[in-house]
Write a protein that holds these residues in place. Structure first.
Motif, PDB file in Angstrom:
ATOM      1  N   GLY A 208      70.673 106.154  61.583  1.00 44.67           N
ATOM      2  CA  GLY A 208      70.429 104.886  60.924  1.00 44.67           C
ATOM      3  C   GLY A 208      70.351 105.029  59.412  1.00 44.67           C
ATOM      4  O   GLY A 208      70.899 104.233  58.659  1.00 44.67           O
ATOM      5  N   ILE A 209      69.671 106.089  58.957  1.00 45.80           N
ATOM      6  CA  ILE A 209      69.552 106.338  57.521  1.00 45.80           C
ATOM      7  C   ILE A 209      70.916 106.600  56.900  1.00 45.80           C
ATOM      8  O   ILE A 209      71.235 106.090  55.816  1.00 45.80           O
ATOM      9  CB  ILE A 209      68.614 107.533  57.257  1.00 45.80           C
ATOM     10  CG1 ILE A 209      67.170 107.164  57.620  1.00 45.80           C
ATOM     11  CG2 ILE A 209      68.704 107.986  55.802  1.00 45.80           C
ATOM     12  CD1 ILE A 209      66.210 108.325  57.574  1.00 45.80           C
ATOM     13  N   PHE A 210      71.756 107.370  57.590  1.00 45.82           N
ATOM     14  CA  PHE A 210      73.048 107.743  57.005  1.00 45.82           C
ATOM     15  C   PHE A 210      74.031 106.576  56.955  1.00 45.82           C
ATOM     16  O   PHE A 210      75.078 106.679  56.308  1.00 45.82           O
ATOM     17  CB  PHE A 210      73.675 108.911  57.792  1.00 45.82           C
ATOM     18  CG  PHE A 210      74.757 109.620  57.022  1.00 45.82           C
ATOM     19  CD1 PHE A 210      74.442 110.600  56.097  1.00 45.82           C
ATOM     20  CD2 PHE A 210      76.092 109.296  57.218  1.00 45.82           C
ATOM     21  CE1 PHE A 210      75.429 111.244  55.375  1.00 45.82           C
ATOM     22  CE2 PHE A 210      77.090 109.940  56.496  1.00 45.82           C
ATOM     23  CZ  PHE A 210      76.762 110.921  55.577  1.00 45.82           C
ATOM     24  N   CYS A 211      73.696 105.463  57.604  1.00 46.72           N
ATOM     25  CA  CYS A 211      74.579 104.290  57.550  1.00 46.72           C
ATOM     26  C   CYS A 211      74.853 103.850  56.123  1.00 46.72           C
ATOM     27  O   CYS A 211      75.931 103.329  55.810  1.00 46.72           O
ATOM     28  CB  CYS A 211      73.964 103.127  58.329  1.00 46.72           C
ATOM     29  SG  CYS A 211      74.124 103.286  60.115  1.00 46.72           S
ATOM     30  N   CYS A 212      73.887 104.061  55.226  1.00 49.04           N
ATOM     31  CA  CYS A 212      74.106 103.660  53.843  1.00 49.04           C
ATOM     32  C   CYS A 212      75.234 104.459  53.212  1.00 49.04           C
ATOM     33  O   CYS A 212      75.814 104.038  52.204  1.00 49.04           O
ATOM     34  CB  CYS A 212      72.825 103.804  53.030  1.00 49.04           C
ATOM     35  SG  CYS A 212      72.203 105.490  52.901  1.00 49.04           S
ATOM     36  N   GLY A 213      75.586 105.604  53.813  1.00 44.95           N
ATOM     37  CA  GLY A 213      76.705 106.381  53.307  1.00 44.95           C
ATOM     38  C   GLY A 213      78.053 105.770  53.638  1.00 44.95           C
ATOM     39  O   GLY A 213      79.076 106.197  53.090  1.00 44.95           O
ATOM     40  N   PHE A 214      78.072 104.774  54.528  1.00 50.19           N
ATOM     41  CA  PHE A 214      79.318 104.122  54.928  1.00 50.19           C
ATOM     42  C   PHE A 214      79.446 102.699  54.380  1.00 50.19           C
ATOM     43  O   PHE A 214      80.318 101.952  54.804  1.00 50.19           O
ATOM     44  CB  PHE A 214      79.429 104.078  56.452  1.00 50.19           C
ATOM     45  CG  PHE A 214      79.879 105.380  57.064  1.00 50.19           C
ATOM     46  CD1 PHE A 214      81.218 105.634  57.286  1.00 50.19           C
ATOM     47  CD2 PHE A 214      78.951 106.353  57.404  1.00 50.19           C
ATOM     48  CE1 PHE A 214      81.638 106.835  57.844  1.00 50.19           C
ATOM     49  CE2 PHE A 214      79.353 107.553  57.960  1.00 50.19           C
ATOM     50  CZ  PHE A 214      80.698 107.800  58.173  1.00 50.19           C
ATOM     51  N   VAL A 215      78.599 102.346  53.426  1.00 52.45           N
ATOM     52  CA  VAL A 215      78.664 101.003  52.870  1.00 52.45           C
ATOM     53  C   VAL A 215      79.955 100.781  52.094  1.00 52.45           C
ATOM     54  O   VAL A 215      80.362  99.663  51.860  1.00 52.45           O
ATOM     55  CB  VAL A 215      77.432 100.730  51.972  1.00 52.45           C
ATOM     56  CG1 VAL A 215      77.568  99.426  51.211  1.00 52.45           C
ATOM     57  CG2 VAL A 215      76.177 100.708  52.820  1.00 52.45           C
ATOM     58  N   GLY A 216      80.636 101.833  51.726  1.00 55.54           N
ATOM     59  CA  GLY A 216      81.835 101.722  50.901  1.00 55.54           C
ATOM     60  C   GLY A 216      82.895 100.784  51.409  1.00 55.54           C
ATOM     61  O   GLY A 216      83.456  99.994  50.636  1.00 55.54           O
ATOM     62  N   PHE A 217      83.193 100.813  52.728  1.00 52.50           N
ATOM     63  CA  PHE A 217      84.258  99.939  53.228  1.00 52.50           C
ATOM     64  C   PHE A 217      83.841  98.467  53.158  1.00 52.50           C
ATOM     65  O   PHE A 217      84.684  97.583  53.018  1.00 52.50           O
ATOM     66  CB  PHE A 217      84.692 100.315  54.647  1.00 52.50           C
ATOM     67  CG  PHE A 217      83.684 100.054  55.730  1.00 52.50           C
ATOM     68  CD1 PHE A 217      83.524  98.792  56.247  1.00 52.50           C
ATOM     69  CD2 PHE A 217      82.936 101.091  56.272  1.00 52.50           C
ATOM     70  CE1 PHE A 217      82.619  98.537  57.271  1.00 52.50           C
ATOM     71  CE2 PHE A 217      82.030 100.854  57.291  1.00 52.50           C
ATOM     72  CZ  PHE A 217      81.872  99.574  57.794  1.00 52.50           C
ATOM     73  N   ASP A 218      82.535  98.205  53.209  1.00 52.04           N
ATOM     74  CA  ASP A 218      82.040  96.844  53.047  1.00 52.04           C
ATOM     75  C   ASP A 218      82.252  96.387  51.603  1.00 52.04           C
ATOM     76  O   ASP A 218      82.608  95.236  51.351  1.00 52.04           O
ATOM     77  CB  ASP A 218      80.560  96.805  53.421  1.00 52.04           C
ATOM     78  CG  ASP A 218      79.961  95.416  53.303  1.00 52.04           C
ATOM     79  OD1 ASP A 218      78.756  95.340  53.076  1.00 52.04           O
ATOM     80  OD2 ASP A 218      80.699  94.432  53.427  1.00 52.04           O
ATOM     81  N   VAL A 219      82.058  97.281  50.660  1.00 45.53           N
ATOM     82  CA  VAL A 219      82.304  96.958  49.255  1.00 45.53           C
ATOM     83  C   VAL A 219      83.758  96.551  49.056  1.00 45.53           C
ATOM     84  O   VAL A 219      84.067  95.613  48.321  1.00 45.53           O
ATOM     85  CB  VAL A 219      81.961  98.170  48.358  1.00 45.53           C
ATOM     86  CG1 VAL A 219      82.466  97.950  46.939  1.00 45.53           C
ATOM     87  CG2 VAL A 219      80.458  98.413  48.347  1.00 45.53           C
ATOM     88  N   ILE A 220      84.664  97.229  49.730  1.00 46.55           N
ATOM     89  CA  ILE A 220      86.093  96.909  49.615  1.00 46.55           C
ATOM     90  C   ILE A 220      86.350  95.460  50.014  1.00 46.55           C
ATOM     91  O   ILE A 220      87.136  94.749  49.373  1.00 46.55           O
ATOM     92  CB  ILE A 220      86.932  97.848  50.509  1.00 46.55           C
ATOM     93  CG1 ILE A 220      86.891  99.273  49.955  1.00 46.55           C
ATOM     94  CG2 ILE A 220      88.386  97.371  50.599  1.00 46.55           C
ATOM     95  CD1 ILE A 220      87.521 100.309  50.872  1.00 46.55           C
TER      96      ILE A 220
END
Length: 453
Positions: A208-220
């Motif tokens: 759950g914590i590491f999910c913030c590491g995948f926010v990049g595609f949402d930024v796109i």
């Protein structure tokens, strides 16, 4: 007459970003060195099963990435989650979705500003951490206000440099293992899954914590109005960014564990565990170099997150959810949402309060991210299956009902695996947003004003 037309004409965001720039923007938002950032706290939490943690996170995020890619084909506008949910489910639910993702984007730079301050302070101790944070916040605000074209150029440069150093420094870890250090082999199943110390709750919390590491595609997905041919380019960039980073993250975490199998027991300061890792593999001279580059790649993460939340504010301003004169305003020269950028960068100052608790800060970010991903999966289901009868076939059921709902279930499960403090803060933020919605809609008796398309 011409003057009236000029007065009524709205300033529009420019579209000049291509596939490569979008992928770099997504990677920067994830931060090329995100695995290094959590190389201390998550191995300690999972007792060395860092790679397994990232695998679980990647699977959950892939379902959400598919939904983002599909929704971005239909709605090519800034605002991502807010736009998707408003158009597919309704404007009231859309407001809550946007409110949730705002928390994510507002808080993501907090961790990055914290890294910026800590690592530059380690390199130049004469300037305190808070001083470096102030410099980072000011720099991010200026670049963002100047516009995506300029910000994208700076972002691309430091992203490429960061990836270059990542490969260079990681080579020393690989060489260390290849020469017999650590596990002495590249094939050790316990570096991925160690049944003797496996604790499911800890693994899920870390995931759950590491999910913030995948926010990049949402930024796109928030860059639609700045992108060339967004209907084709945005979905490709989302999927490619997610897949490329997931594979790289898992491989890196696995080899780091091989290099120091007992590191989760021996690290003195997990918040900066990667520095101890460099020393362990006889590459301590990399520490000052890493400190500088980590600081500036963190700043690029702040830049990407700031632009994303500013554009979410911009869409909420255009639809009059937030004061339109303020949040719907674009700078007449740079065509950027100035007030949203200023607010987003100012929130970064909260990083000072979390200087000694990286795990708590990351948990707060992940709550917003997972909530936003949940809304997007629901939007995909609503748009493609509920509102499109032609998709109610066997194949359509799998693509537009089963897959999005798997994403919903996984995201909710990870939300409840986060620390209780993160859940309480996240729920409090949503409650505050709901009260604001009640005020704006006179107790939900009215529909909020529709977005300007």
């Amino acid at each position: 007459m011409e003057q009236v037309k000029k007065t009524e004409q709205e300033v529009k965001l420019t579209g000049n970003m291509g596939l490569f720039s979008l992928i770099l923007m997504g990677i920067a938002a994830m931060s090329p060195n995100v695995v290094y950032l959590y190389a201390g706290i998550l191995p300690v939490l999972t007792k060395g099963m860092y790679a397994l943690t990232i695998t679980i996170t990647a699977v959950v995020m892939f379902f959400s990435a598919l939904s983002y890619a599909r929704m971005s084909k239909v709605y090519q506008r800034s605002g991502s989650v807010y736009v998707f949910t408003s158009e597919s489910i309704g404007p009231k639910v859309g407001f809550m979705a946007g409110w949730a993702i705002i928390a994510d984007y507002l808080l993501l730079p907090m961790v990055c500003y914290l890294s910026f301050g800590l690592y530059l302070n380690a390199f130049i101790p004469a300037v305190p951490v808070w001083g470096w944070i102030l410099i980072g916040v000011a720099s991010c605000a200026v670049l963002s206000i100047m516009g995506m074209q300029i910000a994208g150029s700076v972002n691309s440069f430091f992203t490429v440099v960061g990836i270059g150093f990542l490969l260079f420094s990681f080579a020393f870890v690989v060489i260390y293992v290849a020469r017999g250090g650590g596990a002495g082999t590249f094939f050790d199943p316990t570096a991925y899954l160690n049944p003797e110390v496996f604790v499911l709750d800890n693994i899920l919390t870390a995931s759950g914590i590491f999910c913030c590491g995948f926010v990049g595609f949402d930024v796109i997905s928030t860059m639609s109005e700045e992108t060339k041919d967004p209907e084709k380019t945005i979905p490709k960039a989302i999927i490619l960014c997610c897949v490329i980073c997931a594979i790289a993250f898992i491989i890196m975490a696995y080899i780091l564990q091989l290099a120091w199998p007992t590191g989760y027991l021996e690290m003195k300061d997990p918040d900066t565990g990667i520095l101890e890792m460099f020393a362990h593999v006889n590459a301590g001279w990399l520490v000052p170099i890493f400190s500088v580059l980590k600081a500036f790649t963190s700043l690029m993460c702040c830049l990407a997150g700031t632009n994303a939340v500013a554009r979410v504010f911009y869409n909420m301003g255009k639809s009059n959810f937030l004061p339109k004169k303020t949040f719907g305003y674009l700078h007449p020269k740079f065509k950027t949402p100035v007030f949203g950028i200023v607010i987003a960068t100012a929130v970064g100052l909260l990083s000072i309060a979390f200087a000694n608790n990286l795990q708590a800060a990351a948990s707060l970010i992940s709550f917003g991210a997972l909530t936003g991903f949940t809304f997007t999966n629901l939007s995909c289901f609503a748009h493609y299956y509920v509102r499109t009868p032609a998709n109610r076939t066997v194949a359509g059921f799998v693509k537009y009902a089963v897959l999005p709902w798997l994403g919903v279930i996984f995201c909710i499960y990870l939300i409840f695996s986060l620390a209780l403090s993160a859940q309480l803060v996240g729920i409090g933020w949503l409650a505050f947003g709901f009260v604001y919605l009640l005020i704006k809609t006179k107790g939900l008796r009215e529909n909020p004003q529709a977005m300007e398309l």
